[in-house]
Design a protein around this motif. Structure first.
Motif, mmCIF file in Angstrom:
data_model
loop_
_atom_site.group_PDB
_atom_site.id
_atom_site.type_symbol
_atom_site.label_atom_id
_atom_site.label_comp_id
_atom_site.label_asym_id
_atom_site.label_seq_id
_atom_site.Cartn_x
_atom_site.Cartn_y
_atom_site.Cartn_z
ATOM 1 N N ASP A 343 -29.279 35.448 16.371
ATOM 2 C CA ASP A 343 -30.606 36.116 16.248
ATOM 3 C C ASP A 343 -30.624 37.338 15.643
ATOM 4 O O ASP A 343 -29.430 37.525 14.917
ATOM 5 C CB ASP A 343 -31.138 36.414 17.820
ATOM 6 C CG ASP A 343 -30.454 37.578 18.355
ATOM 7 O OD1 ASP A 343 -29.382 38.029 17.951
ATOM 8 O OD2 ASP A 343 -30.836 38.033 19.679
ATOM 9 N N ALA A 344 -31.571 38.207 15.449
ATOM 10 C CA ALA A 344 -31.490 39.202 14.429
ATOM 11 C C ALA A 344 -30.381 40.235 14.938
ATOM 12 O O ALA A 344 -29.863 41.266 13.941
ATOM 13 C CB ALA A 344 -32.866 39.937 14.559
ATOM 14 N N ASN A 345 -30.160 40.388 16.244
ATOM 15 C CA ASN A 345 -28.980 41.265 16.712
ATOM 16 C C ASN A 345 -27.597 40.626 16.588
ATOM 17 O O ASN A 345 -26.738 41.213 17.117
ATOM 18 C CB ASN A 345 -29.438 41.652 18.028
ATOM 19 C CG ASN A 345 -30.702 42.293 18.227
ATOM 20 O OD1 ASN A 345 -30.980 43.330 17.376
ATOM 21 N ND2 ASN A 345 -31.640 42.013 19.201
ATOM 22 N N GLY A 346 -27.538 39.415 16.060
ATOM 23 C CA GLY A 346 -26.142 39.122 15.821
ATOM 24 C C GLY A 346 -25.567 38.084 17.276
ATOM 25 O O GLY A 346 -24.524 37.864 17.125
ATOM 26 N N LEU A 347 -26.576 38.008 18.267
ATOM 27 C CA LEU A 347 -25.996 37.388 19.595
ATOM 28 C C LEU A 347 -26.272 35.922 19.002
ATOM 29 O O LEU A 347 -27.227 35.478 18.477
ATOM 30 C CB LEU A 347 -26.968 37.779 20.529
ATOM 31 C CG LEU A 347 -26.779 39.265 21.065
ATOM 32 C CD1 LEU A 347 -27.801 39.493 22.038
ATOM 33 C CD2 LEU A 347 -25.373 39.627 21.204
ATOM 34 N N TYR A 348 -25.589 35.031 19.759
ATOM 35 C CA TYR A 348 -25.578 33.566 19.578
ATOM 36 C C TYR A 348 -26.530 33.053 20.518
ATOM 37 O O TYR A 348 -26.770 33.157 21.671
ATOM 38 C CB TYR A 348 -24.199 32.982 19.695
ATOM 39 C CG TYR A 348 -23.433 33.217 18.522
ATOM 40 C CD1 TYR A 348 -23.145 32.448 17.510
ATOM 41 C CD2 TYR A 348 -22.422 34.509 18.538
ATOM 42 C CE1 TYR A 348 -22.122 32.714 16.584
ATOM 43 C CE2 TYR A 348 -21.729 34.745 17.502
ATOM 44 C CZ TYR A 348 -21.562 33.935 16.515
ATOM 45 O OH TYR A 348 -20.622 34.308 15.713
ATOM 46 N N ILE A 349 -27.303 32.182 19.916
ATOM 47 C CA ILE A 349 -28.239 31.172 20.680
ATOM 48 C C ILE A 349 -27.581 30.125 21.414
ATOM 49 O O ILE A 349 -26.912 29.412 20.847
ATOM 50 C CB ILE A 349 -29.176 30.457 19.613
ATOM 51 C CG1 ILE A 349 -30.002 31.909 18.711
ATOM 52 C CG2 ILE A 349 -30.428 29.758 20.366
ATOM 53 C CD1 ILE A 349 -30.962 31.097 17.758
ATOM 54 N N ILE A 350 -27.803 30.340 22.825
ATOM 55 C CA ILE A 350 -27.564 29.129 23.489
ATOM 56 C C ILE A 350 -28.570 28.149 23.929
ATOM 57 O O ILE A 350 -29.661 28.467 24.038
ATOM 58 C CB ILE A 350 -26.808 29.249 24.834
ATOM 59 C CG1 ILE A 350 -27.660 30.595 25.723
ATOM 60 C CG2 ILE A 350 -25.534 30.300 24.350
ATOM 61 C CD1 ILE A 350 -27.014 30.922 26.827
#
Length: 391
Positions: A343-350
């Motif tokens: 996402d925009a914050n660099g967190l991975y989509i699960i």
């Protein structure tokens, strides 16, 4: 049709079909509704006697001018049962009438009107869509694509109209606000991502590939640009991951459970390890969109390990109804699955939800649940994609 005792018409968007209307005249001298009161978006018509409406006679429902483009429900009651027809892309103009143009009596499915809504897991293509698909495959012109996409859009919008009708029903009951919120989110997502979902479906339909080895663990990933892309039949299991990492420990008897508590870097390392052993293929995590293409739409009433049905993980093949569009299994519930998308914050989509997730979170299209890829989670595993290496 004989034996019809009641007909019900609903604007699934909640627009007024009737009520007390105060009129005014516009600049062209045409009467328009200025104010409304006592409005109603459901009209019910009962036959004059127990024998029902007269077969062969035309009946007309008069309403206020109404935008029904987003859908309407026409329910036909017969012998104590009801059949629903959903129409879309039509508008009731002043001094004009619309008709359910593609209603076919033989295709009406009559059921107990109080029965819960149960959707088909994956309904077959109708005859019109099948014919247009064949026409495009034989002559893939832009004109034939537009005809096919238009028909697919009608089918898609009818599904949305059906869900809107269910949403209105839940709102009227006013007993389950959590279900109202869940259905509203489903409707909003379907409307917002309509063009994306139709394009995905189109790409799946025209993908000519067949599974070259139905006995292996790799399923054709239809609809992606890479024509050699396949996706794993199931999430990577404890036994599979332990071959790569002998220090990986798990409970006895759980060889076929999904491997969890694995950070993104370790999942990627597992893919690199597989690639190093196979000179013919490259292995990696799927993107968010690739995962959606593989899973397809989650059937509403699928039996799966979510919502604390089980208090913990199960084997990847414990719930047979979790079979996705590609033919793989365990797409919804049990454990979340990493994707390579962020996402925009660099967190991975699960994706896919887990045993302790709400059913709504398990929907294939839900892409706003994320995790920090630098750590592992007890309810997050991963599935992998196999492609041919770049030469």
């Amino acid at each position: 049709m004989s034996g019809v005792t009641k007909v019900e018409l609903e604007s699934v968007d909640g627009y007024a079909l009737s009520g007390k209307a105060k009129l005014k005249w516009d600049e062209q001298g045409v009467p328009v509704v200025a104010e409304m009161s006592d409005s109603c978006y459901i009209l019910t018509f009962n036959a004059p006697d127990e024998f029902g409406f007269l077969p062969g006679k035309d009946y007309v429902i008069s309403t206020l001018p109404c935008n029904l483009y987003g859908g309407y429900r026409l329910s036909i009651y017969k012998d104590g049962l009801a059949a629903d027809y959903f129409g879309v892309h039509q508008t009731v103009e002043r001094a004009s009438y619309i008709t359910p143009i593609d209603l076919v009596e033989s295709e009406l499915a009559f059921d107990d009107p109080d029965a819960p809504l149960v959707e088909e897991e994956r309904p077959e293509l109708d005859a019109t869509t099948t014919a247009l698909l064949r026409q495009y495959q034989q002559n893939p012109t832009e004109e034939n694509k537009e005809a096919l996409m238009e028909q697919m859009g009608i089918r898609y919008d009818k599904v949305v109209a059906r869900k809107k009708s269910k949403l209105r029903e839940l709102e009227r009951e006013a007993l389950t606000p959590d279900l109202v919120d869940e259905m509203q989110e489903i409707v909003d997502e379907m409307v917002e991502n309509r063009d994306i979902r139709l394009e995905q479906q189109f790409l799946r339909l025209i993908d000519p590939r067949n599974d070259d080895n139905p006995d292996d663990a790799w399923m054709v990933l239809r609809g992606v640009p890479e024509q050699d892309a396949y996706i794993g039949y199931a999430p990577v299991t404890n036994a599979e991951y332990a071959v790569f990492n002998p220090d990986f420990s798990y409970d006895a008897g759980k060889n076929n459970y999904p491997a969890v508590n694995i950070p993104i870097a370790q999942a990627a390392a597992y893919c690199d390890w597989l690639t190093a052993q196979d000179t013919s293929h490259t292995y990696r995590l799927p993107t968010d969109e690739e995962w959606i293409l593989a899973a397809g739409h989650m059937p509403k009433d699928v039996s799966m390990n979510s919502g604390y049905v089980e208090y913990g993980l199960t084997a990847v093949d414990a719930y047979s109804q979790t079979t996705g569009a590609c033919g793989g299994i365990d797409f919804w519930g049990n454990c979340w699955e990493w994707t390579s998308s962020v996402d925009a914050n660099g967190l991975y989509i699960i994706k896919g939800g887990s045993w302790d997730s709400d059913r709504d979170d398990c929907r294939s299209e839900k892409s706003d649940v994320v995790r920090d890829g630098s750590q592992g989670y007890a309810n997050v595993g991963f599935r992998i994609v196999r492609t041919a290496p770049n030469i």
